[in-house]
Design an enzyme around this catalytic site. Structure first.
Site: not given
Length: 232
Positions: A150-152, A154-155, A172, A206
């Site tokens: 997912g997105s940075t 959210v990570g 990832e 990605c």
């Protein structure tokens, strides 16, 4: 692969991908993930470590327990396979949380898993908003590990929110990946690769080549060739 057409049609409707691409690439690659990790089972083993003569030390691989996979909307089926296949191969139970806009093939995959007589409850698909379902997964103390694609943003939030339960996390996340073209390259091949790197899957990858660095000697020629390909 008996339901290849059905998977491809659902993936196309769900995500906006061309049907031909889903049929030729995404569906068979998803099947290959299950075949690959079924084969990996044969090579999972512990390791004996040489130490003092009076001691016997070895490693033993054990399942984590319950693990979760959170997938994005750009490769719904393929990412679901990448989360589920290795987890169950290693003996874990899996909770899959597909992206809210693209849940259809994940649900069909769960149906196929049931038909394959995988033990009931070993694989579960939970649909819903990431802010609700995803957050509950992150905070649940009985979930041992999470794999997120997912997105940075959210990570970063997930790493922070999972800290109290010391979950194992695999991230990832999105990036800004450059392609590089040097003057001594096969320019036609390099430009073709650069085009695929940014236009494949509508650029929703990605590892998309979202920037292009070109050596000055061939800069003008590379831009001209790439523009010509883009116009087609």
């Amino acid at each position: 692969m008996k339901r290849r057409h059905e998977f491809a049609a659902l993936e196309a409707m769900d995500s906006g991908k061309p049907y031909k691409e889903c049929f030729a690439i995404d569906v068979p690659m998803a099947a290959d993930h299950f075949k690959y990790f079924a084969g990996v089972l044969r090579s999972l083993q512990g390791e004996t470590i040489p130490v003092n003569d009076n001691l016997f030390v070895y490693t033993l691989r054990e399942p984590l327990g319950i693990v979760a996979g959170i997938t994005p909307w750009n490769f719904p089926l393929l990412m679901a396979a990448r989360k589920i296949a290795p987890a169950i191969a290693a003996g874990n139970a899996v909770i899959l949380k597909p992206a809210s806009p693209t849940p259809l093939t994940a649900n069909l995959l769960a149906e196929c898993i049931r038909e394959a007589k995988i033990p009931a409850g070993l694989v579960a698909v939970l649909n819903g908003k990431g802010s609700e379902i995803g957050q509950a997964i992150v905070e649940h103390p009985d979930i041992a590990a999470i794999s997120l694609t997912g997105s940075t943003a959210v990570g970063v939030k997930m790493i922070r929110d999972a800290a109290p339960t010391l979950k194992k996390l695999t991230m990832e996340l999105g990036g800004k990946s450059p392609n590089v073209i040097f003057a001594d390259s096969d320019l036609d091949t390099a430009v073709k690769g650069a085009q695929a790197a940014i236009f494949y899957n509508k650029g929703e990858v990605c590892t998309a080549g979202s920037r292009l660095f070109v050596e000055a000697k061939v800069y003008d020629e590379a831009v001209e060739k790439l523009a010509a390909r883009a116009k087609r």
